[in-house]
Scaffold this active site. Structure first.
Site, short mmCIF file in Angstrom:
data_model
loop_
_atom_site.label_atom_id
_atom_site.label_comp_id
_atom_site.label_asym_id
_atom_site.label_seq_id
_atom_site.Cartn_x
_atom_site.Cartn_y
_atom_site.Cartn_z
N MET A 1 -41.52 49.28 -9.59
CA MET A 1 -41.33 50.21 -10.71
C MET A 1 -40.21 51.18 -10.36
SD MET A 1 -43.34 49.28 -13.06
CE MET A 1 -42.70 50.54 -14.17
N HIS B 1 -41.78 40.13 -21.08
CA HIS B 1 -42.58 41.08 -20.31
C HIS B 1 -43.52 41.84 -21.26
CE1 HIS B 1 -43.04 43.68 -16.70
NE2 HIS B 1 -43.12 44.69 -17.55
N GLY C 1 -45.81 53.95 -17.69
CA GLY C 1 -46.51 54.55 -18.82
C GLY C 1 -45.67 54.65 -20.09
N ASP D 1 -38.42 47.15 -12.83
CA ASP D 1 -38.85 47.55 -14.17
C ASP D 1 -38.72 49.06 -14.37
OD1 ASP D 1 -40.19 47.83 -16.58
OD2 ASP D 1 -42.14 47.18 -15.81
N GLY D 2 -37.89 49.46 -15.33
CA GLY D 2 -37.81 50.86 -15.72
C GLY D 2 -36.40 51.42 -15.63
N GLY D 3 -35.87 51.88 -16.75
CA GLY D 3 -34.54 52.50 -16.75
C GLY D 3 -33.41 51.54 -16.44
N HIS E 1 -47.77 42.54 -17.34
CA HIS E 1 -47.79 43.68 -16.41
C HIS E 1 -48.97 44.56 -16.78
CE1 HIS E 1 -45.53 47.62 -15.06
NE2 HIS E 1 -46.59 47.35 -14.31
N SER F 1 -38.82 43.68 -22.17
CA SER F 1 -40.15 44.29 -22.36
C SER F 1 -40.39 44.56 -23.84
CB SER F 1 -40.24 45.60 -21.58
OG SER F 1 -41.38 46.31 -22.03
N ASP G 1 -46.44 44.80 -21.48
CA ASP G 1 -46.96 45.97 -20.78
C ASP G 1 -48.31 46.39 -21.34
OD1 ASP G 1 -44.81 46.76 -18.89
OD2 ASP G 1 -43.62 46.85 -20.73
N MET H 1 -51.06 47.67 -16.40
CA MET H 1 -51.14 49.05 -15.89
C MET H 1 -52.53 49.56 -16.23
SD MET H 1 -47.32 50.16 -17.06
CE MET H 1 -47.17 48.72 -18.10
N MET I 1 -51.43 48.89 -21.11
CA MET I 1 -51.78 50.22 -20.56
C MET I 1 -53.15 50.64 -21.07
SD MET I 1 -48.22 52.20 -21.26
CE MET I 1 -46.63 51.43 -20.94
C1 DX5 Z 1 -43.07 51.19 -18.27
C2 DX5 Z 1 -43.12 49.70 -18.49
C3 DX5 Z 1 -41.80 49.10 -18.71
C4 DX5 Z 1 -41.05 49.64 -19.91
C5 DX5 Z 1 -39.61 49.70 -19.49
O1 DX5 Z 1 -44.29 51.67 -17.86
O2 DX5 Z 1 -43.72 49.03 -17.38
O3 DX5 Z 1 -41.85 47.68 -18.75
O4 DX5 Z 1 -41.18 48.88 -21.07
O5 DX5 Z 1 -38.90 50.35 -20.47
P1 DX5 Z 1 -37.37 50.75 -20.30
O6 DX5 Z 1 -36.61 49.51 -19.98
O7 DX5 Z 1 -37.05 51.35 -21.62
O8 DX5 Z 1 -37.33 51.76 -19.16
ZN ZN Z 2 -43.57 46.77 -17.30
#
Ligand code: DX5
Ligand code: ZN
Length: 214
Positions: free
Chosen positions: A135, A31, A140, A173-175, A64, A6, A33, A66, A35
């Site tokens: 997610m 990826h 965000g 996606d995330g963490g 992606h 990402s 993102d 959002m 927003m």
């Molecule tokens: C969060 C995004 C993710 C973000 C993940 O809203 O959709 O793609 O970049 O970041 P990490 O991998 O640091 O959790």
């Molecule tokens: Zn994402």
């Protein structure tokens, strides 16, 4: 395992270098993102940045969104050259129509689920999907803690895909890091998105290889 780094965690002052690093790496896609400050409580970047990345990227773009009303931007996303368009289930009143429109535009259709949205919300569209994006943090922001319930959701989604005969791939996606990525691999994930774990590491390319080997 496929890896979709990402760019949200990249150094935007050196965006060209960061994309070229991904081009040279074993990343499978990139990826992006988007927003809008409405669907999620943050604003990232929009089409001019995606177009700039598309000009130099040699990997497929995994966009992606959002944002609210993602159906209004299908042709604009297509015109960037994006391979995959992810829309949130929670943002689409007419999800089936939006999926068909994304596919008619020539892109792979992916639907994203927030951590609080059950997998069964996709039961009636799963056969038409190329990918589902789970997610594993509330969307965000990068750098948040992985929500453990995502493991169970990945297993439930794997089962739904099996039962329905869908060809949809499972992206999470995330963490994501080595530990959570390993658990997700066991649960049936096909693609891992990782932002901070890759870009804040000493050797991003090596970190991509590490995640790929899970
Ligand atoms: C969060 C995004 C993710 C973000 C993940 O809203 O959709 O793609 O970049 O970041 P990490 O991998 O640091 O959790
Ligand atoms: Zn994402």
């Amino acid at each position: 395992m496929l890896i979709s780094p990402s760019l949200l965690s990249a150094d935007f002052g050196r965006l060209n270098d960061e994309v070229e690093m991904l081009n040279r790496s074993n990343a499978d896609m990139i990826h992006l993102d988007v927003m809008d400050g409405v669907f999620v409580p943050n604003i990232s970047f929009g089409f001019p940045v995606i177009e700039a990345v598309a000009k130099i990227a040699s990997k497929p773009l995994d966009v992606h969104l959002m944002i609210v009303n993602p159906q209004n931007y299908i042709s604009q996303v297509r015109d960037t050259g994006a391979a995959i368009m992810n829309v949130h289930q929670e943002a689409c009143v007419h999800l089936d129509r939006t999926i068909q429109a994304i596919k008619s535009a020539g892109m792979k259709a992916a639907v994203t689920l927030n951590p609080s949205t059950p997998v069964m919300m996709l039961e009636d569209v799963i056969a038409d999907l190329d990918m589902v994006l789970l997610m594993s943090v509330n969307p965000g922001f990068g750098g948040q803690k992985f929500i453990a319930n995502s493991i169970k959701k990945a297993q439930q989604l794997r089962e739904l895909i099996r039962k329905s005969g869908s060809k949809a791939m499972i992206e999470v996606d995330g963490g994501v890091n080595e530990e959570t990525g390993h658990r997700l691999a066991e649960a049936g994930a096909d693609i891992l998105v990782a932002g901070s774990y890759i870009f804040k590491s000493n050797n991003p390319s090596h970190t991509i290889d590490l995640l790929k080997s899970l």
